[in-house]
Each structure stands twice: as structure tokens, then as C-alpha cells.
Design a protein around this motif. Structure first.
Motif, PDB file in Angstrom:
ATOM      1  N   UNK A  11       0.754  11.513   1.550  1.00 38.06           N
ATOM      2  CA  UNK A  11       0.094  11.595   0.247  1.00 38.06           C
ATOM      3  C   UNK A  11       0.463  12.849  -0.532  1.00 38.06           C
ATOM      4  N   UNK A  12       1.171  13.786   0.120  1.00 40.64           N
ATOM      5  CA  UNK A  12       1.429  15.097  -0.493  1.00 40.64           C
ATOM      6  C   UNK A  12       2.171  14.997  -1.818  1.00 40.64           C
ATOM      7  N   UNK A  13       3.068  14.015  -1.955  1.00 44.49           N
ATOM      8  CA  UNK A  13       3.867  13.890  -3.172  1.00 44.49           C
ATOM      9  C   UNK A  13       3.324  12.809  -4.114  1.00 44.49           C
ATOM     10  N   UNK A  14       2.073  12.358  -3.846  1.00 44.87           N
ATOM     11  CA  UNK A  14       1.413  11.376  -4.716  1.00 44.87           C
ATOM     12  C   UNK A  14       2.272  10.124  -4.897  1.00 44.87           C
ATOM     13  N   UNK A  54       8.402   8.730  -4.381  1.00 45.33           N
ATOM     14  CA  UNK A  54       7.467   7.653  -4.694  1.00 45.33           C
ATOM     15  C   UNK A  54       7.158   6.734  -3.525  1.00 45.33           C
ATOM     16  N   UNK A  55       7.945   6.823  -2.459  1.00 47.43           N
ATOM     17  CA  UNK A  55       7.755   5.952  -1.296  1.00 47.43           C
ATOM     18  C   UNK A  55       7.675   6.817  -0.040  1.00 47.43           C
ATOM     19  N   UNK A  91      -6.666   6.249  -5.318  1.00 50.69           N
ATOM     20  CA  UNK A  91      -5.375   6.601  -5.936  1.00 50.69           C
ATOM     21  C   UNK A  91      -4.621   5.426  -6.527  1.00 50.69           C
ATOM     22  N   UNK A  92      -4.925   4.200  -6.088  1.00 54.35           N
ATOM     23  CA  UNK A  92      -4.311   3.025  -6.687  1.00 54.35           C
ATOM     24  C   UNK A  92      -2.897   2.724  -6.245  1.00 54.35           C
ATOM     25  N   UNK A  93      -2.423   3.344  -5.144  1.00 49.25           N
ATOM     26  CA  UNK A  93      -1.070   3.054  -4.689  1.00 49.25           C
ATOM     27  C   UNK A  93      -1.039   1.756  -3.886  1.00 49.25           C
TER      28      UNK A  93
END
Length: 274
Positions: A168-171, A92-93, A203-205
Motif C-alpha cells: 500500500x506504500x505507493x497507493x 500502480x500494481x 481506498x477503492x483499489x
């Protein structure tokens, strides 16, 4: 919604002088730092070299262990996370580093670099790694046909886009950019900043954006934390910090930003008009 909470974090490094009888000394790089990052926002941490901002970012990313304090991500204390809990946090990070070439394995193809996080997490993308890589490359503005090339075959700006694609590969929910554009030419900086902002809209991250360039910070951030000598001396919205700084150090930083002399600019514009 609060995504990341850094609470009272301190990081000390033990140093030793030269010689067999040299005494140990303790250097405090980060001293009782606290901040929060909301879902979907960009928090910029700004300060001169040696202020502790990169060390703070690495602690938030769990690349360094804090001497004291806690890191809470998505409601979970991850300060001492290990095993599956740490793997979930890593999922996630993600981090985008300052020098793209030193953060990319020169012996790996772009495909292998971008899909490395998937390999470490044991994830198999639908459609295969090649299609996954090409889709991400296209998303960050790279030619997908170049997926079998090596980092040395790309420019600095293109290499940084590879690093962004890998992140970005792991969203992820949070991307930490540690001086991610400072090594790039000004024109390339603008392109990468536009890319980062577009990806965030899509993506909203969230971002934690580490920088010393205030012009860059002003362009990308919603909130700004100013660090000096290992401590956060001021936190506020972008407009508050740039428009009405409260701390003397913040005022000094802003005063050091180069500005065009209004009279020179007026003369230049007048000559162009004539």
C-alpha cells in the motif's frame, strides 16, 4: 471502468530431461487465458495446485513475460513495457505473496521494508519515512512503535500485515494477492481477510485474489474465474459460480468442499439447547 485486461495470455516453459542427449520439451503452464478486472472490484482466480493461477498472476504483475498475449493496464499495453513505463506500472500494481517471511528481507527493519517501494520509485514521503511507516503500520493493525523491529520478531499474521503495508506504500490501483492467506491459521486468515476488505473500502483499489480455498474466495470476491490445466473454464459473479456452476470441473471443486452433516449439526444444537 476496466482497470486490467489480460488477453489471450500463454506461458510456456522449456524443460530438459537428464543426460547430455536429453531432448527439450515444452510445458504450457497457461494456455490462452483472458479476463478483466474492473476498478474497485475483487476478481478471485481459483483452482487446484498446478492449475496455472499463480503463473497467471505473475504475468499480470509483469513478474513473468508471457509467451503470447497482452496485458493492458489502465488503457495502456504494458506487455513489453520497459524503463519509465514499467516503473509507472509498478507504482500502480503491487503484490502480496503467499509466504510473508520469504518475501520480507530478514536483515531489513520493518521501516526499511515498508518504504522500499518508495526508495525504488524515488519518492520522499511528507513528514519523513518514520512517520510514513508508523501511519501505515497503524492502518494495517500493527503497533507503530515496532517499526524498528525485524521480520523474525513477528508472527505469521503480523508478517503478512507488513507485506500488505508495503504493497500500500505507493497507493496502488491494483493489488495482486497470490495465496496471501493460505499459509495462515484459520483465525488469522479471517482477520487478514477483514483487513483486506476494509482497506479496499477505504481506498477503492482492485484485487486479483489467487486462492484454492473456496470458502475464502466466497468471502472476498465479487467475481470468480476457475482455472484448470492452464485454462479458465468458467467466469462469473460469485453467486453464479457458487450457486449455479456450469463447468464440470467447477462442480467437482464445489463438491469437494467439506460440509457439516445437517443431522449432526441439528443434534449438536439440540444438546446445547437442553
Amino acid at each position: 471502468m476496466t482497470l486490467l485486461q489480460v488477453r489471450g495470455v500463454t506461458k510456456e516453459f522449456v524443460t530438459r530431461g537428464e543426460g547430455t542427449m536429453a531432448r527439450k520439451s515444452v510445458f504450457t503452464a497457461v494456455d490462452d487465458v483472458s479476463f478483466e478486472v474492473e476498478l474497485g472490484e475483487t476478481l478471485a482466480i481459483v483452482g487446484e495446485s498446478g492449475s496455472g493461477k499463480s503463473t497467471t498472476a505473475r504475468i499480470a504483475a509483469r513478474l513473468l513475460e508471457p509467451t503470447a498475449g497482452t496485458v493492458v493496464f489502465d488503457g495502456q499495453d504494458v506487455t513489453r513495457a520497459r524503463g519509465k513505463e514499467l516503473a509507472s506500472f509498478r507504482n500502480n500494481v503491487q503484490v502480496v505473496f503467499q509466504d510473508p517471511f520469504s518475501s520480507l528481507n530478514p536483515r531489513y527493519t520493518v521501516e526499511r521494508i515498508i518504504t522500499a517501494p518508495l526508495t525504488y520509485q524515488g519518492i520522499t514521503p511528507k513528514g519523513g519515512r518514520r512517520a510514513f511507516t508508523q501511519e501505515l503500520m497503524e492502518r494495517v493493525g500493527l503497533n507503530p512503535d515496532h517499526c524498528r523491529r525485524y521480520p523474525a520478531q513477528f508472527s505469521g499474521g503480523q508478517a503478512q500485515r507488513i507485506g500488505i503495508a508495503r504493497a500500500l506504500a505507493v497507493n496502488p490501483k491494483l493489488v495482486i494477492c497470490d495465496e496471501a492467506v493460505s499459509a495462515l491459521d484459520v483465525s488469522i486468515q479471517a482477520q487478514v481477510l477483514e483487513l483486506l476488505m476494509r482497506l479496499q473500502r477505504e481506498s477503492g483499489f482492485s484485487y486479483v485474489f489467487i486462492a484454492h480455498d473456496l470458502a475464502v474466495v466466497r468471502q472476498i470476491s465479487q467475481r470468480v474465474a476457475v482455472m484448470n490445466r492452464g485454462r479458465i473454464v468458467e467466469v462469473g459473479t460469485r453467486d453464479q459460480v457458487f450457486g449455479d456452476p456450469q463447468d464440470e470441473y467447477t462442480k467437482t471443486l464445489l463438491a469437494a468442499v467439506p460440509r457439516i452433516n445437517p443431522e449432526w449439526d441439528a443434534r449438536r444444537r439440540g444438546k446445547r439447547a437442553s
